[in-house]
Design an enzyme around this catalytic site. Structure first.
Site, PDB file in Angstrom:
ATOM      1  N   TYR A 143       0.837  -1.204   0.000  1.00 21.46           N
ATOM      2  CA  TYR A 143       0.000   0.000   0.000  1.00 21.46           C
ATOM      3  C   TYR A 143       0.873   1.256   0.000  1.00 21.46           C
ATOM      4  O   TYR A 143       0.738   2.116  -0.867  1.00 21.46           O
ATOM      5  CB  TYR A 143      -0.896  -0.029   1.235  1.00 21.46           C
ATOM      6  N   ARG A 209      -3.615   8.616  16.215  1.00 20.14           N
ATOM      7  CA  ARG A 209      -4.078   8.947  14.873  1.00 20.14           C
ATOM      8  C   ARG A 209      -4.901  10.231  14.982  1.00 20.14           C
ATOM      9  O   ARG A 209      -5.360  10.591  16.068  1.00 20.14           O
ATOM     10  CB  ARG A 209      -4.990   7.845  14.288  1.00 20.14           C
TER      11      ARG A 209
HETATM   12  P1  NAD Z   1     -12.614   1.955   0.233  1.00 24.53           P
HETATM   13  O1  NAD Z   1     -11.940   0.642   0.303  1.00 24.53           O
HETATM   14  O2  NAD Z   1     -13.946   2.114   0.915  1.00 24.53           O
HETATM   15  O3  NAD Z   1     -12.806   2.434  -1.257  1.00 24.53           O
HETATM   16  C1  NAD Z   1     -11.961   2.049  -2.309  1.00 24.53           C
HETATM   17  C2  NAD Z   1     -12.824   1.780  -3.520  1.00 24.53           C
HETATM   18  O4  NAD Z   1     -11.976   1.406  -4.611  1.00 24.53           O
HETATM   19  C3  NAD Z   1     -13.792   0.609  -3.304  1.00 24.53           C
HETATM   20  O5  NAD Z   1     -15.058   0.954  -3.785  1.00 24.53           O
HETATM   21  C4  NAD Z   1     -13.165  -0.529  -4.124  1.00 24.53           C
HETATM   22  O6  NAD Z   1     -14.117  -1.471  -4.555  1.00 24.53           O
HETATM   23  C5  NAD Z   1     -12.518   0.254  -5.247  1.00 24.53           C
HETATM   24  N1  NAD Z   1     -11.405  -0.455  -5.894  1.00 24.53           N
HETATM   25  C6  NAD Z   1     -10.371  -1.110  -5.277  1.00 24.53           C
HETATM   26  N2  NAD Z   1      -9.547  -1.635  -6.203  1.00 24.53           N
HETATM   27  C7  NAD Z   1     -10.059  -1.300  -7.409  1.00 24.53           C
HETATM   28  C8  NAD Z   1      -9.666  -1.560  -8.761  1.00 24.53           C
HETATM   29  N3  NAD Z   1      -8.565  -2.283  -9.030  1.00 24.53           N
HETATM   30  N4  NAD Z   1     -10.431  -1.076  -9.764  1.00 24.53           N
HETATM   31  C9  NAD Z   1     -11.567  -0.355  -9.489  1.00 24.53           C
HETATM   32  N5  NAD Z   1     -11.987  -0.088  -8.245  1.00 24.53           N
HETATM   33  C10 NAD Z   1     -11.244  -0.549  -7.218  1.00 24.53           C
HETATM   34  O7  NAD Z   1     -11.583   3.034   0.794  1.00 24.53           O
HETATM   35  P2  NAD Z   1     -11.762   4.569   1.130  1.00 24.53           P
HETATM   36  O8  NAD Z   1     -11.511   4.738   2.571  1.00 24.53           O
HETATM   37  O9  NAD Z   1     -13.003   5.111   0.524  1.00 24.53           O
HETATM   38  O10 NAD Z   1     -10.500   5.167   0.368  1.00 24.53           O
HETATM   39  C11 NAD Z   1     -10.622   5.786  -0.916  1.00 24.53           C
HETATM   40  C12 NAD Z   1      -9.249   6.246  -1.367  1.00 24.53           C
HETATM   41  O11 NAD Z   1      -8.711   7.170  -0.430  1.00 24.53           O
HETATM   42  C13 NAD Z   1      -8.231   5.106  -1.484  1.00 24.53           C
HETATM   43  O12 NAD Z   1      -7.414   5.339  -2.612  1.00 24.53           O
HETATM   44  C14 NAD Z   1      -7.414   5.231  -0.219  1.00 24.53           C
HETATM   45  O13 NAD Z   1      -6.108   4.752  -0.393  1.00 24.53           O
HETATM   46  C15 NAD Z   1      -7.441   6.733   0.020  1.00 24.53           C
HETATM   47  N6  NAD Z   1      -7.253   7.046   1.441  1.00 24.53           N
HETATM   48  C16 NAD Z   1      -8.230   6.788   2.362  1.00 24.53           C
HETATM   49  C17 NAD Z   1      -8.018   7.066   3.699  1.00 24.53           C
HETATM   50  C18 NAD Z   1      -9.071   6.805   4.750  1.00 24.53           C
HETATM   51  O14 NAD Z   1      -8.802   7.022   5.934  1.00 24.53           O
HETATM   52  N7  NAD Z   1     -10.266   6.400   4.413  1.00 24.53           N
HETATM   53  C19 NAD Z   1      -6.794   7.594   4.108  1.00 24.53           C
HETATM   54  C20 NAD Z   1      -5.810   7.817   3.144  1.00 24.53           C
HETATM   55  C21 NAD Z   1      -6.060   7.556   1.812  1.00 24.53           C
HETATM   56  N1  UDP Z   2      -6.444  -0.598  15.708  1.00 30.25           N
HETATM   57  C1  UDP Z   2      -6.868  -1.077  16.937  1.00 30.25           C
HETATM   58  N2  UDP Z   2      -7.947  -1.925  16.970  1.00 30.25           N
HETATM   59  C2  UDP Z   2      -8.628  -2.293  15.868  1.00 30.25           C
HETATM   60  C3  UDP Z   2      -8.196  -1.778  14.611  1.00 30.25           C
HETATM   61  C4  UDP Z   2      -7.090  -0.944  14.570  1.00 30.25           C
HETATM   62  O1  UDP Z   2      -6.291  -0.753  17.984  1.00 30.25           O
HETATM   63  O2  UDP Z   2      -9.602  -3.051  15.984  1.00 30.25           O
HETATM   64  C5  UDP Z   2      -5.292   0.352  15.676  1.00 30.25           C
HETATM   65  C6  UDP Z   2      -4.229   0.038  14.644  1.00 30.25           C
HETATM   66  O3  UDP Z   2      -3.261  -0.846  15.165  1.00 30.25           O
HETATM   67  C7  UDP Z   2      -3.651   1.420  14.379  1.00 30.25           C
HETATM   68  C8  UDP Z   2      -4.852   2.365  14.574  1.00 30.25           C
HETATM   69  O4  UDP Z   2      -5.814   1.614  15.317  1.00 30.25           O
HETATM   70  O5  UDP Z   2      -2.667   1.735  15.326  1.00 30.25           O
HETATM   71  C9  UDP Z   2      -5.480   2.813  13.263  1.00 30.25           C
HETATM   72  O6  UDP Z   2      -5.708   1.654  12.474  1.00 30.25           O
HETATM   73  P1  UDP Z   2      -6.476   1.696  11.087  1.00 30.25           P
HETATM   74  O7  UDP Z   2      -6.383   0.326  10.505  1.00 30.25           O
HETATM   75  O8  UDP Z   2      -7.820   2.296  11.288  1.00 30.25           O
HETATM   76  O9  UDP Z   2      -5.668   2.759  10.211  1.00 30.25           O
HETATM   77  P2  UDP Z   2      -4.102   2.946   9.859  1.00 30.25           P
HETATM   78  O10 UDP Z   2      -3.261   2.039  10.704  1.00 30.25           O
HETATM   79  O11 UDP Z   2      -3.999   2.615   8.425  1.00 30.25           O
HETATM   80  O12 UDP Z   2      -3.853   4.352  10.200  1.00 30.25           O
END
Ligand code: NAD
Ligand code: UDP
Length: 326
Positions: A143, A209
Site C-alpha cells: 500500500y 491517529r
Molecule cells: P474503500 O476501500 O472504501 O474504497 C476504495 C474503492 O476502490 C472501493 O469501492 C473498491 O471497490 C474500489 N477499488 C479497489 N480496487 C479497485 C480496482 N482495481 N479497480 C476499481 N476499483 C477498485 O476506501 P476509502 O476509505 O473510501 O478510500 C478511498 C481512497 O482514499 C483510497 O485510494 C485510499 O487509499 C485513500 N485514502 C483513504 C483514507 C481513509 O482514511 N479512508 C486515508 C488515506 C487515503
Molecule cells: N487498531 C486497533 N484496533 C482495531 C483496529 C485498529 O487498535 O480493531 C489500531 C491500529 O493498530 C492502528 C490504529 O488503530 O494503530 C489505526 O488503524 P487503522 O487500521 O484504522 O488505520 P491505519 O493504521 O492505516 O492508520
C-alpha cells in the site's frame, strides 16, 4: 462538468459522488466492487447525471471526462493485505491508466494519496516536505510504496507530459458508508460497542491517529481539485495534506466511542501489527494557505453521526468485524 470518480462506490468515493452531483455535475462512478458496494450509491442511481460502471482500473479505459478523481484502491490494512500484489497493481497500473486517460482527453486528475507515504514518521506533525520513513519490504509496503510510486507517476506525467495534476495526502478519515468488516479502528470500535463486545486494542493503545470526518475531507478534495495555479508561488501540483490535526490515542478513541454509544468500556488487547505507525498527525498549513480549507467537524460530533449510521445497519444482519489476531 463530466467527472470520473474511480473507487466511487467505496466509503469516501460515494460521498464524493453525491457531493459532485449536488453541485450539478455529471458523474461517472467506476468501481470493481472489491471493498465498495452498490448500496453506497443506491440513492444516486435514479439521478440521470449519474452513471455506475463496473471496471477494474488495472485495465485501460477511454472516457470523455474533464476531471478524474482516482480513489480506486482498498484502504484498510486487512483488505489491502488480502492480495498485496493486486494492491500494488491497482496503485501503479491503475495510476498509469488514469494518467494515460487524463493525458489523452486533457482532463485534470487528482490522486487520493495517503499519510502512509510518511510511514512510521520521525517528524511530528507531518508536513508535506517530510519524505517519510517507510519500510519497503514489510506487510504494509504494498500500500505505502504503491501510493508513493503513484505520486512519482503523477509528478513525472506532469513534468513530462504537462498533465494537470493534484495530489491529496489523505489522513485517517471516518464516517457513514465504511464497511462493518472493514477492519479499520473507527468502524471496529463502533460495531463492537453497539454489539456489547469488547473493543479490540492493538498494542498498548498509546499509538495516535488524527481522524477527519468524511464531509470535511470531501470539501478538501473538491477545493484542491478546483484550485487554479496562481503565478509562480502557488504550486498547486505538489502534494497537499488533508486531515484533521486533532490527535488521539487509540485508548482515548475507545473511551469516546463507548461513551457516545452508551456502552460500558470493555477492552481486549491484541498484538500490535507489524510496522503499525506509532503516531500520526497532519500539518495542514499548506491546505489552509492554498485552499482556505480546514476541518470543521470535531471528533465527537462525527462519531455521533457515524454511530447513528451503524446503529441503523445493525437492524440488518451485518458481518463480524475483521480483527487482526497476529
Ligand atoms: P474503500 O476501500 O472504501 O474504497 C476504495 C474503492 O476502490 C472501493 O469501492 C473498491 O471497490 C474500489 N477499488 C479497489 N480496487 C479497485 C480496482 N482495481 N479497480 C476499481 N476499483 C477498485 O476506501 P476509502 O476509505 O473510501 O478510500 C478511498 C481512497 O482514499 C483510497 O485510494 C485510499 O487509499 C485513500 N485514502 C483513504 C483514507 C481513509 O482514511 N479512508 C486515508 C488515506 C487515503
Ligand atoms: N487498531 C486497533 N484496533 C482495531 C483496529 C485498529 O487498535 O480493531 C489500531 C491500529 O493498530 C492502528 C490504529 O488503530 O494503530 C489505526 O488503524 P487503522 O487500521 O484504522 O488505520 P491505519 O493504521 O492505516 O492508520
Amino acid at each position: 462538468m463530466r467527472i470520473l470518480v474511480t473507487g466511487g462506490a467505496g466509503f469516501i468515493g460515494s460521498h464524493l459522488c453525491r457531493r459532485l452531483l449536488n453541485q450539478g455535475h455529471e458523474v461517472i462512478c467506476l468501481d470493481n466492487f472489491f471493498t465498495g458496494r452498490r448500496e453506497n450509491v443506491f440513492q444516486l442511481l435514479d439521478n440521470p447525471r449519474f452513471e455506475l460502471l463496473r471496471h477494474d482500473v488495472i485495465e485501460p479505459i477511454l472516457l470523455e471526462v474533464e476531471q478524474i478523481y482516482n480513489l480506486a484502491c482498498p484502504a484498510s490494512p486487512i483488505h489491502y493485505q488480502y492480495n498485496p500484489v493486486k494492491t500494488v497493481k491497482t496503485s501503479v497500473m491503475g495510476m498509469i491508466n488514469m494518467l494515460g486517460l487524463a493525458k489523452r482527453v486533457r482532463a485534470r486528475i487528482l490522486q487520493a494519496s495517503t499519510s502512509e507515504v510518511y510511514g512510521d514518521p520521525e517528524v511530528h506533525p507531518q508536513p508535506e516536505r517530510y519524505w517519510g520513513n517507510v519500510n519497503p519490504i514489510g506487510i504494509r509496503s504494498c500500500y505505502d510504496e504503491g501510493k508513493r510510486l503513484a505520486e512519482t507517476l503523477m509528478m513525472d506525467y506532469h513534468r513530462q507530459n504537462r498533465v494537470d495534476i493534484r495530489i491529496a495526502r489523505i489522513f485517517n478519515t471516518y464516517g457513514p458508508h465504511m464497511l462493518e468488516n472493514d477492519g479499520r479502528v473507527v468502524s471496529n470500535f463502533i460495531v463492537q460497542s453497539l454489539r456489547g463486545e469488547e473493543l479490540t486494542i492493538y498494542g498498548t493503545g498509546e499509538q495516535t491517529r488524527s481522524f477527519c470526518y468524511v464531509d470535511d475531507l470531501v470539501e478538501g478534495l473538491i477545493s484542491l481539485m478546483n484550485v487554479e495555479p496562481e503565478g509562480e508561488s502557488g504550486n498547486v501540483h505538489a502534494p497537499v495534506n488533508l486531515g484533521n490535526p486533532n490527535e488521539f490515542t487509540m485508548r482515548e478513541l475507545a473511551e469516546s466511542v463507548a461513551e457516545l454509544a452508551g456502552r460500558e468500556l470493555r477492552l481486549r488487547y491484541h498484538p500490535l501489527p507489524q510496522d503499525d505507525p506509532r503516531q500520526r498527525r497532519p500539518d495542514i498549513t499548506r491546505a489552509r494557505n492554498l485552499l482556505g480549507w480546514e476541518p470543521t467537524i470535531p471528533l465527537r460530533e462525527g462519531l455521533v453521526k457515524t454511530i447513528a449510521y451503524f446503529a441503523g445497519r445493525l437492524e440488518e444482519a451485518i458481518p463480524e468485524v475483521a480483527v487482526k489476531t497476529e
